[in-house]
Design a protein around this motif. Sequence first.
Motif, mmCIF file in Angstrom:
data_model
loop_
_atom_site.group_PDB
_atom_site.id
_atom_site.type_symbol
_atom_site.label_atom_id
_atom_site.label_comp_id
_atom_site.label_asym_id
_atom_site.label_seq_id
_atom_site.Cartn_x
_atom_site.Cartn_y
_atom_site.Cartn_z
ATOM 1 N N ASP A 209 0.802 -1.226 0.000
ATOM 2 C CA ASP A 209 0.000 0.000 0.000
ATOM 3 C C ASP A 209 0.832 1.273 0.000
ATOM 4 O O ASP A 209 0.338 2.337 -0.391
ATOM 5 C CB ASP A 209 -0.932 0.021 1.213
ATOM 6 N N ASN A 210 2.096 1.191 0.449
ATOM 7 C CA ASN A 210 2.934 2.388 0.526
ATOM 8 C C ASN A 210 4.317 2.089 -0.056
ATOM 9 O O ASN A 210 5.138 1.426 0.575
ATOM 10 C CB ASN A 210 3.067 2.851 1.981
ATOM 11 N N PHE A 211 4.533 2.582 -1.267
ATOM 12 C CA PHE A 211 5.834 2.366 -1.894
ATOM 13 C C PHE A 211 6.115 3.495 -2.882
ATOM 14 O O PHE A 211 5.223 4.241 -3.289
ATOM 15 C CB PHE A 211 5.904 0.998 -2.590
ATOM 16 N N LEU A 212 7.370 3.613 -3.251
ATOM 17 C CA LEU A 212 7.814 4.611 -4.217
ATOM 18 C C LEU A 212 8.540 3.916 -5.358
ATOM 19 O O LEU A 212 9.174 2.869 -5.148
ATOM 20 C CB LEU A 212 8.768 5.628 -3.575
ATOM 21 N N VAL A 213 8.450 4.497 -6.536
ATOM 22 C CA VAL A 213 9.231 4.037 -7.684
ATOM 23 C C VAL A 213 10.122 5.188 -8.138
ATOM 24 O O VAL A 213 9.633 6.306 -8.349
ATOM 25 C CB VAL A 213 8.328 3.583 -8.844
ATOM 26 N N VAL A 214 11.404 4.922 -8.273
ATOM 27 C CA VAL A 214 12.344 5.905 -8.809
ATOM 28 C C VAL A 214 12.854 5.363 -10.135
ATOM 29 O O VAL A 214 13.393 4.256 -10.200
ATOM 30 C CB VAL A 214 13.524 6.149 -7.841
ATOM 31 N N THR A 215 12.645 6.123 -11.197
ATOM 32 C CA THR A 215 13.079 5.687 -12.522
ATOM 33 C C THR A 215 14.318 6.469 -12.948
ATOM 34 O O THR A 215 14.396 7.680 -12.760
ATOM 35 C CB THR A 215 11.965 5.891 -13.569
ATOM 36 N N VAL A 216 15.273 5.741 -13.520
ATOM 37 C CA VAL A 216 16.518 6.352 -13.978
ATOM 38 C C VAL A 216 16.717 5.988 -15.445
ATOM 39 O O VAL A 216 16.854 4.820 -15.794
ATOM 40 C CB VAL A 216 17.728 5.855 -13.149
ATOM 41 N N GLU A 217 16.683 6.983 -16.298
ATOM 42 C CA GLU A 217 16.986 6.795 -17.726
ATOM 43 C C GLU A 217 17.607 8.087 -18.227
ATOM 44 O O GLU A 217 18.539 8.584 -17.611
ATOM 45 C CB GLU A 217 15.730 6.389 -18.515
ATOM 46 N N HIS A 218 17.062 8.662 -19.308
ATOM 47 C CA HIS A 218 17.592 9.937 -19.794
ATOM 48 C C HIS A 218 17.337 11.034 -18.771
ATOM 49 O O HIS A 218 18.007 12.060 -18.759
ATOM 50 C CB HIS A 218 16.948 10.296 -21.142
ATOM 51 N N GLY A 219 16.349 10.820 -17.908
ATOM 52 C CA GLY A 219 16.075 11.689 -16.768
ATOM 53 C C GLY A 219 15.853 10.839 -15.527
ATOM 54 O O GLY A 219 16.026 9.623 -15.550
ATOM 55 N N VAL A 220 15.468 11.466 -14.428
ATOM 56 C CA VAL A 220 15.148 10.767 -13.184
ATOM 57 C C VAL A 220 13.717 11.136 -12.800
ATOM 58 O O VAL A 220 13.379 12.312 -12.682
ATOM 59 C CB VAL A 220 16.114 11.154 -12.043
ATOM 60 N N GLY A 221 12.874 10.128 -12.630
ATOM 61 C CA GLY A 221 11.479 10.364 -12.286
ATOM 62 C C GLY A 221 11.071 9.604 -11.044
ATOM 63 O O GLY A 221 11.843 8.814 -10.494
ATOM 64 N N MET A 222 9.832 9.832 -10.603
ATOM 65 C CA MET A 222 9.349 9.143 -9.416
ATOM 66 C C MET A 222 7.839 9.003 -9.455
ATOM 67 O O MET A 222 7.127 9.855 -9.994
ATOM 68 C CB MET A 222 9.736 9.903 -8.140
ATOM 69 N N GLY A 223 7.358 7.898 -8.889
ATOM 70 C CA GLY A 223 5.935 7.690 -8.663
ATOM 71 C C GLY A 223 5.718 7.371 -7.199
ATOM 72 O O GLY A 223 6.571 6.763 -6.550
ATOM 73 N N ILE A 224 4.565 7.789 -6.664
ATOM 74 C CA ILE A 224 4.271 7.645 -5.238
ATOM 75 C C ILE A 224 2.945 6.926 -5.057
ATOM 76 O O ILE A 224 1.934 7.330 -5.640
ATOM 77 C CB ILE A 224 4.172 9.031 -4.555
ATOM 78 N N VAL A 225 2.946 5.868 -4.264
ATOM 79 C CA VAL A 225 1.702 5.199 -3.882
ATOM 80 C C VAL A 225 1.563 5.308 -2.364
ATOM 81 O O VAL A 225 2.433 4.836 -1.617
ATOM 82 C CB VAL A 225 1.681 3.726 -4.317
ATOM 83 N N VAL A 226 0.485 5.954 -1.915
ATOM 84 C CA VAL A 226 0.202 6.143 -0.495
ATOM 85 C C VAL A 226 -1.169 5.544 -0.202
ATOM 86 O O VAL A 226 -2.151 5.879 -0.875
ATOM 87 C CB VAL A 226 0.227 7.635 -0.103
ATOM 88 N N ARG A 333 8.628 -0.003 0.658
ATOM 89 C CA ARG A 333 9.578 -0.407 -0.378
ATOM 90 C C ARG A 333 9.837 0.763 -1.321
ATOM 91 O O ARG A 333 8.948 1.558 -1.611
ATOM 92 C CB ARG A 333 9.022 -1.601 -1.162
ATOM 93 N N ILE A 334 11.070 0.869 -1.793
ATOM 94 C CA ILE A 334 11.412 1.770 -2.896
ATOM 95 C C ILE A 334 11.951 0.910 -4.033
ATOM 96 O O ILE A 334 12.882 0.119 -3.845
ATOM 97 C CB ILE A 334 12.451 2.824 -2.482
ATOM 98 N N ILE A 335 11.332 1.058 -5.197
ATOM 99 C CA ILE A 335 11.730 0.297 -6.382
ATOM 100 C C ILE A 335 12.501 1.230 -7.303
ATOM 101 O O ILE A 335 11.971 2.250 -7.754
ATOM 102 C CB ILE A 335 10.491 -0.263 -7.111
ATOM 103 N N VAL A 336 13.747 0.911 -7.567
ATOM 104 C CA VAL A 336 14.564 1.703 -8.496
ATOM 105 C C VAL A 336 14.631 0.935 -9.807
ATOM 106 O O VAL A 336 15.023 -0.246 -9.830
ATOM 107 C CB VAL A 336 15.985 1.938 -7.938
ATOM 108 N N THR A 337 14.227 1.572 -10.889
ATOM 109 C CA THR A 337 14.156 0.865 -12.158
ATOM 110 C C THR A 337 14.413 1.819 -13.314
ATOM 111 O O THR A 337 14.702 2.988 -13.110
ATOM 112 C CB THR A 337 12.780 0.165 -12.293
ATOM 113 N N GLY A 338 14.323 1.332 -14.517
ATOM 114 C CA GLY A 338 14.608 2.139 -15.709
ATOM 115 C C GLY A 338 15.852 1.638 -16.416
ATOM 116 O O GLY A 338 16.592 0.788 -15.905
ATOM 117 N N GLU A 339 16.106 2.178 -17.610
ATOM 118 C CA GLU A 339 17.276 1.738 -18.379
ATOM 119 C C GLU A 339 18.577 1.934 -17.612
ATOM 120 O O GLU A 339 19.554 1.216 -17.816
ATOM 121 C CB GLU A 339 17.355 2.498 -19.704
#
Length: 403
Positions: A209-226, A333-339
């Motif tokens: 129910d509570n996690f973050l996604v950090v994406t790393v590619e040509h830029g750095v982004g994030m998604g938030i689930v609360v 949890r924090i999920i780090v993903t992307g190219e």
Amino acid sequence: MKAANRDFTRAVNQFNILNSIREAGRISRVEIAARTGQSPASVTNITADMIREGLIREEECGCKPRRGRRRIMLTLDPEAAHVVGVKISAFQISFAVVDFVGGVKSSLTMPIRVSERREETVADFIEDGVRHCVEDARLRMDDISGCGVAISGFVDSASADCLWTPLKKGRTRIRDLVAERLSVDVYLENDANSVTVASQWFGQGKGIDNFLVVTVEHGVGMGIVVDGKLYRGATGIGAEFGHVVLVPDGLPCRCGKRGCIEAYACDGCILRRAKEMFSRRRGPVPDLETLTIEDVTELARAGDPGLRKLFREGGAILGQGIAGLIQIFNPERIIVTGEGVRAGDLVFGPMRKAVKKFLNREQFEATEIVVQEWGDDDWARGAAGFVLSELYKSPLDKIHRAG
């Protein structure tokens, strides 16, 4: 109860049942009733409609009962609906056709320098890619229930308006242009949010129910689930983690500020800094015109000290930022993903070290950091996953309208 209220209540109950089946994979009616708090009779009636409409199907439980008949389990029918995901990147557009449970039926990547093309031309490329992918999946456009388009930048998904993207000056009309060409419902979403929803529904965020996604590619982004919901902010453009300034008056970022996390940790900036470093070196250096981030990563792995330092700095800045996120959100949890995960320990060793440095023990141990392997079609699958999440809310209306 008024008819409108009954319809609304039934739609909510239907979504909760469908969501329970999705989360469990295979589940009995009795278990659904216990999870959702609905009466067994209500669950039986609603699931009967779903079976009749082809959304779910019955399967016998594999386990042998002590007495009586085998338990009947319910599962989603993958063929109930199909959607298309499109990811627009700086140098390519990727596509994926996805079934009702998130399985990829076909995928495609088309190289194109998006910022150098007119929007109408980009929309034409997208139409060609979507139609090719749909045909490759042995489907027709009439079988497609929606299309998700993911793009980096500030996206107000409610109005389908992209307020800013590094891929184009000014606002973009890409959603409307694609919708005109495909004649299906088209959803525009921030790329990191799309991947986050896909993680929540089918990936490492499933059941959390509570996690973050950090994406790393040509830029750095994030998604938030609360509390199980995607958080967008007051105006729908929150979670711009990559543009948090951690180094005052630091390196320039493509957003116009200086010292952003993205200016140190993303593929694009590491590649730019690598080219600058090679241009100052004496002796043989790679061809800077054709040098790619993949080349830079391999040279760093081979031991180039200057390149290793670039990745180390990027990882340390990324870790400092993630430590701040943990203190603010306390996610499970924090999920780090992307190219960018291709860099492996070049980045994530220093990242984990920095996270630990900037947190106390209790905070550090409260959050699991997962570095998720990345596939070529994951961005597009994320965009498709966002459409599926919309589809689950009112599947009978949207799937039948598509068919």
